[in-house]
Design an enzyme around this catalytic site. Structure first.
Site, PDB file in Angstrom:
ATOM      1  N   ILE A 257      42.785  -7.874  45.417  1.00  0.00           N
ATOM      2  CA  ILE A 257      41.875  -7.179  46.344  1.00  0.00           C
ATOM      3  C   ILE A 257      40.488  -7.828  46.230  1.00  0.00           C
ATOM      4  O   ILE A 257      39.972  -8.009  45.114  1.00  0.00           O
ATOM      5  CB  ILE A 257      41.799  -5.674  46.018  1.00  0.00           C
ATOM      6  N   HIS A 269      35.387   4.987  39.864  1.00  0.00           N
ATOM      7  CA  HIS A 269      36.799   4.637  39.624  1.00  0.00           C
ATOM      8  C   HIS A 269      37.777   5.494  40.412  1.00  0.00           C
ATOM      9  O   HIS A 269      38.861   5.032  40.759  1.00  0.00           O
ATOM     10  CB  HIS A 269      37.104   4.707  38.127  1.00  0.00           C
ATOM     11  N   THR A 287      55.740  -5.612  53.353  1.00  0.00           N
ATOM     12  CA  THR A 287      56.791  -6.467  52.794  1.00  0.00           C
ATOM     13  C   THR A 287      58.164  -5.909  53.168  1.00  0.00           C
ATOM     14  O   THR A 287      58.270  -4.827  53.734  1.00  0.00           O
ATOM     15  CB  THR A 287      56.666  -6.570  51.258  1.00  0.00           C
ATOM     16  N   GLU A 299      43.615  -5.181  39.876  1.00  0.00           N
ATOM     17  CA  GLU A 299      43.700  -5.160  41.337  1.00  0.00           C
ATOM     18  C   GLU A 299      44.559  -6.323  41.834  1.00  0.00           C
ATOM     19  O   GLU A 299      44.451  -6.757  42.978  1.00  0.00           O
ATOM     20  CB  GLU A 299      42.303  -5.202  41.961  1.00  0.00           C
ATOM     21  N   LYS A 307      64.409 -13.099  49.592  1.00  0.00           N
ATOM     22  CA  LYS A 307      65.377 -13.634  50.561  1.00  0.00           C
ATOM     23  C   LYS A 307      64.615 -14.388  51.649  1.00  0.00           C
ATOM     24  O   LYS A 307      63.469 -14.060  51.942  1.00  0.00           O
ATOM     25  CB  LYS A 307      66.170 -12.493  51.202  1.00  0.00           C
ATOM     26  N   ARG A 320      51.098 -10.927  57.596  1.00  0.00           N
ATOM     27  CA  ARG A 320      51.296  -9.520  57.934  1.00  0.00           C
ATOM     28  C   ARG A 320      50.619  -8.633  56.890  1.00  0.00           C
ATOM     29  O   ARG A 320      50.018  -7.612  57.214  1.00  0.00           O
ATOM     30  CB  ARG A 320      52.804  -9.230  58.002  1.00  0.00           C
TER      31      ARG A 320
END
Lengths: 641, 142
Positions: A257, A269, A287, A299, A307, A320
């Site tokens: 990040i 935090h 994903t 992070e 695959k 994406r």
């Protein structure tokens, strides 16, 4: 997540099926064992009966070699003799011993009967009604056989022995073996049966306990493999899959990040955790179900594309991920946080020696993505050189093995033409003797414990230089360091320990980020000033630097950014800016230092514009004090060392 | 014969523990040799066979042998009572000894010997009173 869940379900189902199979098998075994035992005993009984039957047949053949039926019909005393003979073999065990024959009408009739119980004896020629087809089969096959008679009261087994020596007659010698015999045997076998049942129960309990233990184990293991905040796998899971993951059929991505430290510092935090949770969810959405997501560090997220690992697919998924994360802000406490992520991808991990090396490769790509402006994907296409990037482990090992060195670059007082100051610069020497500068390793360790260790070592080395040569040394800090309580405490602690020399120390503050908590920052700067240390603003004129900094920090020294100095020979605007900065410094009684002084012409302009000090390769390259002073300075410059 | 063997065998196999059903089944088969009636009235003096009426709805107990389709007896005195009577229903002795003594009256015997059910049919009486009996029962004639 899915992977672990599937394997858990599969194993648990397997254990349950195993348990059921074992229960069935154990019961079958216990029953079968009994049946087997019973069969064995029947076989023994058969052998015994066969032996007796042969003897009886021999005896009877001796007295009536031919046509036994007719002989017995005619001769009553012979019938009595045969009855007597049979009765010799009849006892409590062989309850009924008798001879029958099959007449022309297909009916069995008594020839002789020597049964133990006289009342149960059949008369000569009396019809006998067998209730099993075995009788007929014995006549047909002319072979002995037996039939179980448990359904008939008091009988267990009936053994049938054909008298084959009478070729024209169909005679069978019958032994009805008592049920008492069976009961006695069963009484012997019962404890064994009970023992088997007990053993079965015990085994089932053990199996159940194993299933339960396995269930608990997998539940615990699952728990230990899952990060409680993001519900993604944690590093424990990585250790688990390390052994069996096939690097030939996967690609590895490391995502981090962007500016997460600033989110934590600025919003706390709790909000940082919400950001992590949200990012994890978005990663899951972006994903595929068979990709493996691991929270790798604070992070940092490790992604195994398992695959279709061709470059195009990986690129598409990685983009994406970027879009999913950055497309909409994270809403926390009525605030919209625009969060981005950087991704480094190693599409060919099988080319690395190990999984660790493959991750390092992805990490290097991540580093390039970070230094390349963040919010981007860098895929290793084998054209990117990763030779000049040091990763966390390499840096950690270098520090542990004392391969972190402090180099010192001289700073010249232009008017006196004397070296009046040195800037301490961190260098890491790798195992091959190659030297790495801070740009090659500092971004990798920022806000880590290693960074704090490195800062402490540099400070210790700086004080060591100060104490040895009574010369001013500057050490670099960035804005974030002043918000790190550990670093701040360590700094004040070291200054206190070397309080006699504190006036020789200069802290150069790098303006690499905006100051969010101004009060805390200025308070700490003011406190440091009380130790008589000097404060310098580094790279003035670039990045986040502004005049506001001069007001807030009230520095003793301004270090003009090298990008301005490099242009002053050709660019009039650069000259004008330099002149302005010089005039501001003079007005505010702030000393000025020009960086990147690479030749005499630059030095002359600096002198002309009343810049106080100069630093650069023309003045002297950074040097290792163990090797002595820099050999690159012109002979006219006076060194203090 | 095969049929009756089959019935007995099947009964023993399937209802091995229900001796009462087995007895009822065999009695019904025996009665069917001599009568075509669906409901068979039985006069019985042998308490061993009392339970057959509970297990077979086609067997009906009667208190007078005159009304019976079949007589089951183990009582020697019974033969004295009926000595001079004619047109009696078929008498089956449930003791082989009685049968041997009263072969002139008994149509047969159905008794337990060596733990097995045994059937014996009296050929003289059967041939006298019944012209034909089913072929499978010829084996039981003596």
């Amino acid at each position: 997540m899915l992977h672990l869940k599937n394997s858990f379900v599969k194993l648990y189902l397997f254990l349950l099926i195993l348990l059921i199979v074992c229960i069935v098998a154990l019961f079958a075994f216990s029953n079968n064992t009994l049946t087997k035992e019973e069969k064995e005993i029947i076989n023994i009984e058969k052998l015994h009966a066969q032996h007796l039957a042969k003897k009886i047949e021999e005896k009877i053949v001796k007295i009536a070699p031919k046509d036994l039926t007719r002989s017995l019909q005619k001769n009553k005393s012979l019938r009595e003799y045969v009855n007597e003979l049979l009765s010799l073999f009849s006892n409590a065990q062989y309850k009924y011993v008798y001879l029958v024959y099959l007449d022309k009408n297909g009916a069995f009739r008594y020839l002789a009967d020597g049964s133990y119980d006289v009342k149960e004896r059949g008369d000569w020629h009396q019809i006998f009604t067998p209730i099993s087809p075995v009788w007929g089969s014995v006549i047909k096959s002319k072979k002995p056989n037996y039939t179980l008679q448990k359904d008939i009261s008091n009988l267990w087994v009936t053994y049938l022995y054909p008298f084959n020596k009478y070729k024209n007659e169909k005679i069978i010698l019958v032994f009805d073996i008592s049920m008492q015999e069976y009961k006695t045997l069963m009484q012997i076998l019962k404890p064994i049966q009970k023992l088997l049942i007990l053993m079965s129960i015990l085994l089932i309990i053990i199996l159940l306990s194993i299933v339960l233990q396995t269930f608990i184990y997998f539940k615990q293991r699952k728990k230990s493999n899952i990060d409680p905040l993001t519900h993604l796998y944690n590093r424990n899971y990585l250790d688990e899959i390390k052994k069996h993951i096939d690097l030939r059929s996967c690609a590895i991505a490391l995502a981090d990040i962007d500016h997460f430290k600033q989110i934590n510092d600025r919003y706390g935090h709790d909000i940082g955790d919400i950001v992590l949770e949200t990012i994890a969810k978005r990663l899951m959405n972006a994903t595929r179900t068979f990709d493996i997501l691991i929270r790798y560090g604070g992070e940092e997220f490790l992604i195994f594309f398992t695959k279709k690992v061709n470059i195009e697919t990986i690129k598409s998924i990685s983009n994406r991920i970027l879009t999913t994360i950055s497309s909409q802000p994270i809403r926390v406490n009525n605030k919209n946080l625009n969060v981005t992520i950087s991704i480094g991808v190693n599409p060919t991990p099988y080319k690395n020696k190990s999984l660790e090396d493959a991750i390092i490769n992805a990490d290097k790509m991540l580093y390039i993505a970070k230094t390349g402006g963040r919010n981007r994907v860098v895929i290793n296409n084998n054209k990117i050189s990763t030779k000049h990037i040091l990763l966390l482990d390499e840096i950690t090992n270098a520090i542990k093995q004392n391969r972190l060195e402090a180099y010192f670059q001289p700073i010249l007082n232009i008017k006196s033409n004397k070296i009046v100051k040195y800037e301490a610069l961190a260098r890491i020497v790798d195992k091959n003797g190659d030297i790495f500068s801070p740009a090659q390793f500092l971004p990798m360790i920022k806000r880590t414990t290693i960074y704090r260790t490195l800062t402490k070592i540099m400070l210790v080395k700086a004080f060591s230089m100060i104490k040895k040569h009574n010369i001013s040394v500057s050490v670099n800090f960035d804005i974030g360091d002043f918000f790190d309580d550990t670093i701040y405490e360590m700094l004040t602690d070291l200054i206190n320990k070397n309080i006699k020399y504190s006036h020789f120390l200069t802290i150069e503050i790098l303006e690499d980020m905006p100051i969010y908590n101004n009060a805390k920052f200025t308070k700490r700067i003011d406190a440091l000033k009380k130790f008589n240390i000097q404060i310098a603003i580094d790279d003035f004129g670039s990045g986040y630097s502004g005049f506001n900094y001069i007001i807030n920090i009230k520095p003793d020294i301004l270090k003009i950014d090298g990008s301005i100095i490099l242009k002053i020979l050709k660019d009039e605007n650069a000259k004008t800016i330099l002149k302005s900065i010089s005039e501001i410094c003079q007005s505010l009684k702030i000393k000025s230092i020009a960086e990147f002084v690479e030749n005499e012409d630059i030095l002359k302009i600096l002198e002309e514009y009343d810049i106080n000090m100069a630093q650069g390769y023309f003045i002297g390259k950074p040097f290792d004090p163990k090797e002595g002073k820099t050999k690159t300075s012109p002979p006219s410059i006076k060194h203090s060392l | 014969m095969k049929k009756i063997f089959f019935v007995i065998f099947l009964s023993l196999s399937l209802f091995g523990n229900n001796l009462s059903s087995l007895k009822a089944k065999i009695i019904q088969n025996i009665a069917n040799i001599f009568t075509n009636k669906g409901m068979i009235k039985i006069y019985n003096t042998d308490h061993y066979f009392d339970d057959i009426f509970k297990n077979d709805k086609y067997l009906i107990k009667v208190n007078s042998y005159d009304k019976a389709d079949l007589i089951l007896t183990n009582n020697s005195d019974f033969f004295k009572q009926i000595n001079n009577k004619y047109n009696l229903p078929p008498i089956i002795s449930t003791k082989y000894e009685d049968y041997k003594k009263h072969k002139d009256l008994d149509i047969g015997a159905f008794f337990w010997q060596k733990g097995r059910p045994n059937l014996v049919l009296n050929s003289k009486i059967i041939h006298k009173r019944y012209k034909n009996i089913p072929k499978e029962y010829i084996k039981f004639l003596e």
